[in-house]
Design an enzyme around this catalytic site. Structure first.
Site, short mmCIF file in Angstrom:
data_model
loop_
_atom_site.label_atom_id
_atom_site.label_comp_id
_atom_site.label_asym_id
_atom_site.label_seq_id
_atom_site.Cartn_x
_atom_site.Cartn_y
_atom_site.Cartn_z
N GLN A 60 -9.88 0.43 -7.43
CA GLN A 60 -9.79 -0.98 -7.50
C GLN A 60 -9.02 -1.35 -6.03
O GLN A 60 -7.88 -0.82 -5.67
CB GLN A 60 -8.74 -1.34 -8.53
CG GLN A 60 -8.22 -2.63 -8.57
CD GLN A 60 -7.26 -2.69 -9.95
OE1 GLN A 60 -7.67 -2.35 -11.02
NE2 GLN A 60 -6.20 -3.17 -9.53
N GLY A 61 -10.05 -2.07 -5.32
CA GLY A 61 -9.34 -2.29 -3.74
C GLY A 61 -8.90 -3.93 -3.72
O GLY A 61 -9.63 -4.65 -3.35
N SER A 76 -5.10 -4.46 -3.51
CA SER A 76 -3.39 -4.60 -2.38
C SER A 76 -3.96 -4.21 -1.14
O SER A 76 -4.89 -3.50 -0.71
CB SER A 76 -2.55 -3.58 -3.07
OG SER A 76 -2.38 -3.94 -4.39
N SER A 101 -6.17 3.52 -5.82
CA SER A 101 -5.75 4.80 -6.70
C SER A 101 -7.27 5.39 -7.19
O SER A 101 -8.11 4.74 -7.05
CB SER A 101 -4.90 4.51 -7.83
OG SER A 101 -3.62 4.03 -7.59
N GLU A 118 -5.55 -4.08 -17.47
CA GLU A 118 -4.98 -3.12 -16.76
C GLU A 118 -3.55 -2.93 -17.38
O GLU A 118 -2.93 -1.94 -17.91
CB GLU A 118 -4.81 -3.27 -15.46
CG GLU A 118 -4.13 -1.94 -14.86
CD GLU A 118 -4.08 -1.89 -13.36
OE1 GLU A 118 -4.56 -2.93 -12.69
OE2 GLU A 118 -3.67 -0.84 -12.65
N SER A 172 4.46 -5.36 -10.22
CA SER A 172 5.70 -5.02 -10.51
C SER A 172 6.49 -5.55 -11.63
O SER A 172 5.99 -6.45 -12.26
CB SER A 172 6.56 -5.03 -9.05
OG SER A 172 7.01 -6.47 -9.02
C1 LIG Z 1 0.92 4.75 -7.44
C2 LIG Z 1 0.61 3.28 -7.18
C3 LIG Z 1 -0.73 3.04 -7.52
C4 LIG Z 1 -1.19 1.84 -7.32
N1 LIG Z 1 -2.62 1.70 -7.43
C5 LIG Z 1 -3.50 0.39 -6.97
C6 LIG Z 1 -4.78 0.38 -7.11
O1 LIG Z 1 -5.45 1.15 -7.76
N2 LIG Z 1 -5.38 -0.85 -6.56
C7 LIG Z 1 -4.63 -1.77 -6.00
O2 LIG Z 1 -5.18 -2.66 -5.51
N3 LIG Z 1 -3.30 -1.82 -6.08
C8 LIG Z 1 -2.52 -0.52 -6.42
N4 LIG Z 1 -1.24 -0.51 -6.35
C9 LIG Z 1 -0.56 -1.52 -5.61
C10 LIG Z 1 0.54 -2.30 -6.28
O3 LIG Z 1 -0.25 -3.16 -7.31
C11 LIG Z 1 1.25 -3.02 -5.65
O4 LIG Z 1 2.09 -1.87 -5.08
C12 LIG Z 1 2.47 -4.00 -6.47
O5 LIG Z 1 1.66 -5.10 -6.78
C13 LIG Z 1 3.50 -4.37 -5.54
O6 LIG Z 1 3.11 -4.67 -4.17
P1 LIG Z 1 3.59 -4.21 -2.83
O7 LIG Z 1 3.67 -2.88 -2.93
O8 LIG Z 1 3.33 -4.96 -1.77
O9 LIG Z 1 5.38 -4.63 -3.02
P2 LIG Z 1 5.92 -6.14 -2.57
O10 LIG Z 1 4.98 -7.29 -3.05
O11 LIG Z 1 5.95 -6.33 -1.16
O12 LIG Z 1 7.11 -6.07 -3.48
C14 LIG Z 1 8.24 -5.52 -3.07
C15 LIG Z 1 9.45 -5.75 -4.04
O13 LIG Z 1 9.87 -7.25 -3.95
C16 LIG Z 1 9.35 -7.82 -5.37
N5 LIG Z 1 8.89 -9.08 -5.36
C17 LIG Z 1 7.90 -9.42 -4.58
N6 LIG Z 1 7.58 -10.75 -4.70
C18 LIG Z 1 8.67 -11.20 -5.85
C19 LIG Z 1 8.64 -12.51 -6.39
N7 LIG Z 1 7.99 -13.52 -6.15
N8 LIG Z 1 9.73 -12.29 -7.36
C20 LIG Z 1 10.35 -11.27 -7.53
N9 LIG Z 1 10.25 -10.26 -6.94
C21 LIG Z 1 9.34 -9.87 -6.18
C22 LIG Z 1 8.57 -6.54 -5.90
O14 LIG Z 1 8.80 -6.83 -7.45
C23 LIG Z 1 8.98 -5.35 -5.35
O15 LIG Z 1 10.16 -4.76 -6.02
C24 LIG Z 1 -0.63 0.80 -6.55
C25 LIG Z 1 0.59 0.96 -6.28
C26 LIG Z 1 1.22 2.33 -6.46
C27 LIG Z 1 2.82 2.48 -6.16
#
Ligand SMILES: Cc1cc2nc3c(=O)[nH]c(=O)nc-3n(C[C@H](O)[C@H](O)[C@H](O)COP(=O)(O)OP(=O)(O)OC[C@H]3O[C@@H](n4cnc5c(N)ncnc54)[C@H](O)[C@@H]3O)c2cc1C
Length: 378
Positions: free
Chosen positions: A123-124, A126, A158, A241, A360
């Site tokens: 899934q692409g 993020s 992932s 999911e 998250s």
């Molecule tokens: C092990 C792993 C597997 C993953 N697999 C996939 C995958 O297969 N495909 C894919 O597309 N993505 C995948 N992801 C990505 C995942 O969906 C994102 O990491 C997640 O949505 C958070 O985005 P970010 O890492 O950019 O953090 P950010 O969005 O930068 O967030 C950082 C922190 O700020 C908080 N935050 C941000 N905005 C808000 C808000 N509006 N209100 C309150 N808190 C907020 C978040 O909760 C978090 O604690 C994966 C991530 C991990 C760690």
């Protein structure tokens, strides 16, 4: 809904249980690499398919059995009870996105091999600057004749290194409001211009990856739905999911708790009232997840699609899994640092990212507050 099995469900459960007893591979102990786990899961996926157990609730025309989602939940539950390798998760959400938004040609081409395990997906969605705020994604797809040219940088893809295809979100209309200018594409992972770089997680395994798209060309037929449908497709994918089908996770939680209770009794830790209280809390959390999953399953069994309630499932299941893994770490004491409890360490590391992937924990709470409880925005 009556949560007991109907005669048809009981017959299916008994048949499945007997099959699992014959076919589940011998359990492994100790730590294994993600590549080994992925290979074992794929072999198990194909075996389940050959046994006739994958796709119970999928339409017959796409290789399924056309039965109630309860049958898939029974597979999920019995698979967990039997300590079998995990079920293929992407079938449940990328497969559903294809079923709901793909055209007939895409469904016929992709759904049967997805069910059988011939095609593996990733899934692409993020990107480095677009996770929680996914609609800010900047990967673009530009139409050139009969093709789209995709350029950008995806993060956290992932299982990308084992996938054959990826469901990729890209911006097709930079002038449209940000949620509306996004489209979804089916992209082969061996495309020219696609470069994958594994990301090594805290447990040392490259479970996920970053993927660079440098002018990747796909035919116009790779577009899912219409241009601009990407947001709707992404939200459907993540709803499936996040929950609520994972009844199997509950049997896994129950088994982990039973093991931990036995361990606590054998070390005398249960003499401590705080340990007994934490074990009781873990039991209650597991029951809450179970009842919520059954309630959501009963809603799906009446034909309702998965919606925002998946966020409730995700929050509860994440909290139950992480709290139990943390308690297990505490109760195994020095065994954690001396390497005598590798399964407990592995369980702990596997539960940590649950509060990030699929959206998250904070974002799930935002969804619950605004879209389920109707609370005003600050
Ligand atoms: C092990 C792993 C597997 C993953 N697999 C996939 C995958 O297969 N495909 C894919 O597309 N993505 C995948 N992801 C990505 C995942 O969906 C994102 O990491 C997640 O949505 C958070 O985005 P970010 O890492 O950019 O953090 P950010 O969005 O930068 O967030 C950082 C922190 O700020 C908080 N935050 C941000 N905005 C808000 C808000 N509006 N209100 C309150 N808190 C907020 C978040 O909760 C978090 O604690 C994966 C991530 C991990 C760690």
């Amino acid at each position: 809904m009556d949560y007991r099995d109907s005669p048809e469900e009981a017959e299916y459960r008994a048949r499945l249980r007997a099959w699992l007893a014959e076919n589940v591979p011998a359990p492994h102990s100790g730590e294994r690499t993600n590549a080994e786990i992925a290979a074992e899961r794929l072999a198990w996926h194909r075996k389940l398919y050959e046994g006739g157990y994958i796709g119970q609730s999928w339409p017959v025309e796409w290789g399924g059995k056309g039965l109630s989602p309860t049958m898939d939940a029974i597979l999920n539950e019995e698979n967990g009870n039997a300590d079998a390798p995990s079920l293929p998760a992407m079938v449940g959400y990328i497969g559903r996105a294809l079923q709901m938004f793909g055209n007939d040609e895409q469904r016929a081409r992709f759904i049967p091999p997805t069910l059988s395990g011939e095609i593996q997906w990733c899934q692409g969605f993020s990107e480095p600057g677009a996770g929680s705020d996914l609609a800010s994604l900047t990967t673009k797809a530009v139409r050139e004749g009969d093709e789209y040219v995709i350029s950008g940088h995806k993060m956290w893809t992932s299982a990308g290194q084992w996938a054959d295809w990826c469901l990729v979100l890209a911006r097709t209309d930079p002038d449209a409001p940000k949620h509306k200018g996004i489209s979804a594409f089916l992209v082969p992972m061996d495309s020219v211009g696609l470069v994958l770089q594994p990301i090594v997680l805290a447990n040392g395994d490259p479970e996920t990856s970053e993927v660079f798209y440098d002018g990747v060309r796909v035919p116009a037929s790779a577009l899912v739905g219409q241009e601009g449908d990407g947001w709707k497709i992404a939200m459907t994918t993540v709803a499936y999911e996040r929950g609520p089908s994972d009844v199997g996770a509950i049997s896994t939680l129950n088994k982990q708790l039973a093991r931990l209770e036995r361990h606590a009794q054998s070390t005398g830790a249960t003499a401590d009232p705080r340990v007994r209280l934490e074990l009781a809390r873990a039991y209650v959390r597991g029951e809450v997840v179970r009842l919520m999953a059954l309630e959501q399953l009963s809603s799906r069994a009446t034909g309702k699609l998965v919606g925002e309630e998946g966020s409730v499932a995700k929050v509860l299941q994440t909290e139950a899994s992480q709290a139990l893994a943390h308690l297990a770490l505490e109760l195994h004491d020095a065994d954690i640092v001396t390497g005598r409890a590798p399964d407990v360490v592995s369980q702990y590391f596997q539960t940590r990212p649950m509060s990030v992937y699929g959206g998250s924990a904070q974002i799930q709470r935002n969804v619950i507050a605004s879209r389920i409880l109707g609370m005003p925005r600050a």
